[in-house]
Design a protein around this motif. Structure first.
Motif: not given
Length: 115
Positions: A1-17
């Motif tokens: 799960m720790r390895k996936a956290q940065p990818f999830i954060a980037v994906a949510l940021s891109a979705l918001l933008v």
């Protein structure tokens, strides 16, 4: 799960933008003043119209309610409202105690020192 956290954060940021501007437009767009129902050979069709009776185009999904679409994904989980086991309630014993305050001596007060 720790390895996936940065990818999830980037994906949510891109979705918001990518969707933030269209969500702001949808919030500020004037709503339709009515609808016209057209009976076609394929079935009834509702067309949203403005004050002048001109079609406003397709309806936007309300950004405030769009988050409820995630409920369709979550419905696969267990039903948390249904009881899974019955637990017999136990009686709780208690004793009600009343305390009556004792009356103290009456103390009269004189006038203030400086009037």
């Amino acid at each position: 799960m720790r390895k996936a956290q940065p990818f999830i954060a980037v994906a949510l940021s891109a979705l918001l933008v990518l969707t933030g501007h269209s969500m702001a437009q949808a919030r500020m767009a004037p709503g339709p003043q009515g609808h016209i129902v057209l009976c076609t050979s394929t079935g009834p069709l509702a067309v949203l119209v403005d004050v002048d009776g001109q079609p406003t185009g397709p309806a936007h999904i309300c950004p405030d309610c769009a988050i409820s679409l995630f409920q369709a994904v979550v419905d696969a989980g267990p039903n948390m409202a249904a009881p899974t086991a019955w637990i017999k309630a136990e009686a709780v014993g208690f004793k009600l105690v009343f305390h009556t305050p004792e009356a103290g001596p009456a103390v009269a007060r004189g006038p203030p020192a400086r009037a």
